[in-house]
Design an enzyme around this catalytic site. Structure first.
Site, PDB file in Angstrom:
ATOM      1  N   PRO A  59       0.803  -1.199   0.000  1.00 44.36           N
ATOM      2  CA  PRO A  59       0.000   0.000   0.000  1.00 44.36           C
ATOM      3  C   PRO A  59       0.844   1.261   0.000  1.00 44.36           C
ATOM      4  CG  PRO A  59      -0.319  -1.356   1.981  1.00 44.36           C
ATOM      5  CD  PRO A  59       0.936  -1.751   1.331  1.00 44.36           C
ATOM      6  N   GLU A  60       0.569   2.121  -0.926  1.00 43.22           N
ATOM      7  CA  GLU A  60       1.151   3.454  -0.930  1.00 43.22           C
ATOM      8  C   GLU A  60       0.034   4.405  -0.502  1.00 43.22           C
ATOM      9  OE1 GLU A  60       3.561   4.207  -4.443  1.00 43.22           O
ATOM     10  OE2 GLU A  60       3.615   2.083  -4.893  1.00 43.22           O
ATOM     11  N   HIS A  94      -3.923 -15.623   7.575  1.00 42.12           N
ATOM     12  CA  HIS A  94      -3.106 -14.410   7.697  1.00 42.12           C
ATOM     13  C   HIS A  94      -3.873 -13.239   8.297  1.00 42.12           C
ATOM     14  CE1 HIS A  94       0.070 -16.433   5.662  1.00 42.12           C
ATOM     15  NE2 HIS A  94      -0.695 -16.701   4.631  1.00 42.12           N
ATOM     16  N   ARG A 104       2.821 -11.129   4.764  1.00 40.65           N
ATOM     17  CA  ARG A 104       4.279 -11.023   4.963  1.00 40.65           C
ATOM     18  C   ARG A 104       4.667 -10.467   6.322  1.00 40.65           C
ATOM     19  NH1 ARG A 104       6.798  -8.551  -0.442  1.00 40.65           N
ATOM     20  NH2 ARG A 104       8.741  -9.106   0.583  1.00 40.65           N
ATOM     21  N   ARG A 106      22.522  16.672  -3.822  1.00 42.26           N
ATOM     22  CA  ARG A 106      22.342  15.223  -3.673  1.00 42.26           C
ATOM     23  C   ARG A 106      22.525  14.513  -5.012  1.00 42.26           C
ATOM     24  NH1 ARG A 106      18.809  14.655   0.886  1.00 42.26           N
ATOM     25  NH2 ARG A 106      19.069  12.421   0.646  1.00 42.26           N
TER      26      ARG A 106
END
Length: 270
Positions: A2-3, A91, A110, A151
């Site tokens: 998920p973002e 799960h 996971r 950077r």
DNA sequence: CTCCGATCCTGATGGC
DNA sequence: TGCCATCAGGATCGGA
């Protein structure tokens, strides 16, 4: 998984179903997540009324009078609201059971996710040093240009760092850089002012469109009602290596940047 | 500071 | 069919 769009989709889906209800039971079937779920979580939550569900980056914040339950979905986590009697999947690690018989259920194959109680979430180590919200007013070309000065890190890696900006993960970093016409391998410190403006605009647009579509489902993610997110069909470069660019027809390229698969169009991105 | 790689965990997929 | 290697939407940590 998920973002930001998936977390926001989750928040919008669950908040109306559980806000204003009292927690009557906490079921921890397996507390081995990113960090072990604290044994005293029950004492903090039981009997408390859930006031609201907020989001900070990819973190969900369940607000109670005495503090906040911080939830992160990791790579494979999802939250659903269902009847508390629904048999759990192997799960389905944690249930918050509410006074109306519905349970908020965390599934996370996971187990990279996190569930943490905090009396003061904003100052918690996980949230304290996060960058600005990409859909908020502090996320500007000025801010990025200043922060990127000097950077050499690849811009895609730079944008995926939650200290730079929150919520932009592997899918939307690739998609936004396509929309901005910038190669993901470019050194962050070498972008022009005009390019930073395009990056900000592209991230905002991409995330907003993805939220509209209910997020992106590749495998694990589902909305709070179990439906997938539909933004997958709108992906222009992510997971399209070897296929023609939908804009110019050149073949989409794949490269590994910062250990993550990255995709771009050699014709559209410079 | 900055950057890079290793790491946590399980499941799906593809090659041989 | 089986076995093995590889890869997955994240983020922290340690070392160079």
């Amino acid at each position: 998984m998920p973002e930001l769009p998936e977390v926001e989709t989750t928040r919008r889906g669950i908040a109306p179903l559980v806000s204003g209800h009292r927690v009557v039971q906490i079921v921890v079937r397996d507390g081995r997540l990113r960090w072990p779920v604290a044994a005293d979580i029950d004492a903090h939550l039981r009997g408390q009324c859930l006031l609201d569900v907020d989001r900070r980056g990819k973190y969900l914040l369940f607000r109670f009078a005495d503090g906040c339950l911080i939830v992160h979905l990791g790579m494979s986590g999802s939250l659903r609201v269902l009847d508390a009697a629904t048999p759990p999947n192997p799960h389905d690690h944690i249930d918050l059971v509410f006074d109306h018989g519905q349970a908020l259920r965390l599934r996370d194959p996971r187990r990279f996710g996190a569930v943490i109680w905090s009396a003061d979430a904003a100052s918690h180590a996980l949230l304290r040093d996060l960058g600005p919200e990409p859909l908020g007013p502090a996320f500007t070309a000025d801010y990025l240009a200043t922060r990127a000065r000097g950077r050499r890190r690849a811009i895609k890696d730079f944008l995926m760092d939650a200290h730079t900006v929150v919520g932009v993960g592997n899918i939307y970093a690739s998609e936004a850089l396509f929309a901005a016409g910038i190669r993901p391998t470019r050194a962050a410190g070498r972008l022009t002012r005009r390019e930073w403006t395009r990056v900000v605009e592209a991230i905002r647009t991409t995330l907003n469109e993805a939220i509209e579509a209910g997020g992106t489902t590749l495998r694990d993610f589902s909305q709070a009602d179990g439906r997938p997110g539909y933004f997958r069909h709108a992906l222009k470069v992510y997971a399209r290596a070897g296929l023609p660019c939908l804009t110019c027809g050149r073949i989409i390229a794949a490269r590994t940047i910062g250990q993550r698969a990255s995709f771009y169009c050699p014709g559209c991105q410079h």
